[in-house]
Structure formats: C-alpha cells, structure tokens
Enzyme design. Structure first.
Site, PDB file in Angstrom:
ATOM      1  N   HIS A  39      51.615  13.682  43.974  1.00 11.02           N
ATOM      2  CA  HIS A  39      50.240  13.350  44.345  1.00 11.02           C
ATOM      3  C   HIS A  39      50.020  13.572  45.845  1.00 11.02           C
ATOM      4  CE1 HIS A  39      46.975   9.984  44.592  1.00 11.02           C
ATOM      5  NE2 HIS A  39      46.413  11.139  44.294  1.00 11.02           N
ATOM      6  N   HIS A  81      41.655  15.183  51.636  1.00 11.20           N
ATOM      7  CA  HIS A  81      41.272  14.296  50.542  1.00 11.20           C
ATOM      8  C   HIS A  81      39.986  13.532  50.778  1.00 11.20           C
ATOM      9  CE1 HIS A  81      41.183  10.394  48.411  1.00 11.20           C
ATOM     10  NE2 HIS A  81      41.531  11.128  47.377  1.00 11.20           N
TER      11      HIS A  81
END
Length: 279
Positions: A39, A81
């Site tokens: 991740h 992100h």
C-alpha cells in the site's frame, strides 16, 4: 545440489521475478499464485509513494506496488495521495492547483522518517520506470481524465506493467476508451450492492477489488468464470488479527491482497503458494 539451490531461489522469489508482466500473471488463466500488494509502497518504512518506500516494498516481497496518481494544473501526471499538500510537504493547496514545475519545488518530509528527508514528488513516468522489472504497478487514479491516463500508460509503454483502478462502471469505460490495451481493476466498497459487480464487466476488467463482505462464493465464481482476478485489502483487520485475517482472505479466494504490513503478509502468502503448488 545447484539445481536444488536454484529451485529454492525461484520459490523464494516474488512472482514478478519469474513472470513480470500482467499478461503472464494476473491476465494468465494458468497463473496460480496469490500476489502481495504494498500500500503506497511500504508506508510504514519510508514516506509513501517515494522511491525509498518502493524500494522497501520490493525488498519485503511485494509483487504489486500501489501508488496514487494525480493531475497537475498543466496536465501532467504525478504520484501523490492526499487531496491537499500540507501533511506531506507542509505547503498549502493541492497538486491540481500547481504546474509540474511548481510541484517539482516541493519536498516530502515526515518526522517519523528522519533518514528520508527532502524527497521529491515523483512523476508517474519516474515511478513506472523505477518499478519496471521489479513489480506490477497498481495506479489508484485520484484525479484527471481517465481517458488521458489510459493513453499516458500506453504512451509510456507500460500498459502491461500497470493497471488502473476505476470506482464506477462509467469510470471503467472511460479508461477503456483511452486504450484497448490498458488493464483495469473495477472496485466496489462495503456500502455498495454486490450487483454492481456485473456492471463493470463490459469494460473487460482484469481484476475486481472487493471488500471482505463481498468475497462470497457466488461473487468469486462469477468473476473467475469471466477470467477476472479478485483483489482485496487487509488494511485494518491485520492490526488485530494478522495471520487470521490473511488466512480468511486467502481461503475465500483472493488472488491478490494489499497490506501495510508486507513483513507479515509476504512470507505467509509464499508459504500458502508453496503448499498449494505441492498439492
């Protein structure tokens, strides 16, 4: 002796070391290994979505690296992100408000990683070049036109080294219009009806991301009968259940699992793959 040693090395190596392309792995009906996804790289070891994070993830055994893709004001793709810049760079505003040249002036600094200071925001091209022959890239498409992201992936010659997530069926079709070659992963969350899975199929996804709630025998059978791989996450339960959470996902039929804890998941999945291959 040397043949035994070579066989051990091949067994220990991540799947991409033997078959680095999506066509050879996720899109190959004969491919029987479960893959491990990191991740944002290895975000507990280094600042997320950076070269050090990707390096740690690969070293820990990730087959797939998830990274987040945003679109700058002047139409360039970068890896970041958050919707705002503050947490990672200390600057105000958002990626989408800045040109690539302005984004290049930013530096990523997180206090928990003193060994990794003043890191640049990567372009998508830089990230994909780094991951080439190391891991498959999973592009979490945050902003920007889907059709243009598909075309960019094709332009970079990375259509068989990366796949793009789409969180609605129209989104998936937009990606498909961009390039017939691109690999797409549809995705639904726990609050959405499982009937939505069917609506992604016309976009010819390579994978479908399902929450644990929707990892049912009927849904697994539907997808696998259509040649679609099943991707899922173990981002919350792993902290409490660790191997119990991993085992549940594997035996429900997941083909790839994303984690923040590669140091736990990667060896567990290697052992699972070895046991399944031995049967």
């Amino acid at each position: 002796m040397w043949r035994t040693f070579l066989g051990l090395l091949l067994w220990m190596a991540p799947a991409w070391a033997q078959a680095p392309s999506i066509k050879a792995t996720l899109a190959n009906p004969e491919f029987a290994r479960v893959l491990v996804a990191g991740h944002r790289g290895a975000l507990l070891r280094a600042p997320e979505n950076t070269f050090p994070s990707f390096q740690h993830a690969v070293a820990l055994g990730a087959d797939i690296i998830e990274l987040d893709v945003r679109y700058t004001r002047d139409g360039r793709w970068v890896v970041f992100h958050d919707a705002t810049l503050e947490r990672l760079t200390g600057s105000p505003g958002a990626i989408e408000e800045r040109t690539l040249e302005e984004v290049r002036q930013l530096r990523i600094n997180l206090p928990q990683f003193p060994a990794h200071k003043d890191l640049r925001v990567l372009t998508l091209e830089e990230a994909l070049e780094f991951l080439k022959n190391r891991a498959i890239a999973y592009l979490d498409h945050k902003t920007g036109p889907g059709v243009l992201l598909s075309r960019e992936l094709a332009r970079l010659g990375a259509a068989d080294r990366a796949y793009i997530v789409a969180r609605t069926p129209p989104w998936a079709m937009d990606l498909r219009r961009g390039s017939p070659e691109v690999h797409i992963m549809g995705a639904i969350d726990e609050d959405e009806p499982e009937a939505l899975i069917q609506e992604f199929l016309p976009a010819r996804p390579t994978l479908m991301e399902l929450p644990r709630k929707h990892l049912t025998p009927a849904n697994i059978a539907l997808l696998k009968n259509r040649g679609v791989r099943v991707f899922t996450n173990s981002l919350e339960r792993e902290e409490r259940l660790r191997f119990g959470a991993f085992q549940e996902l594997l035996y429900r039929g997941a083909d790839a699992i994303q984690t923040d804890h590669l140091e736990w998941l990667a060896p567990y999945v290697r052992a699972f793959n070895a046991a399944r291959q031995a049967r």
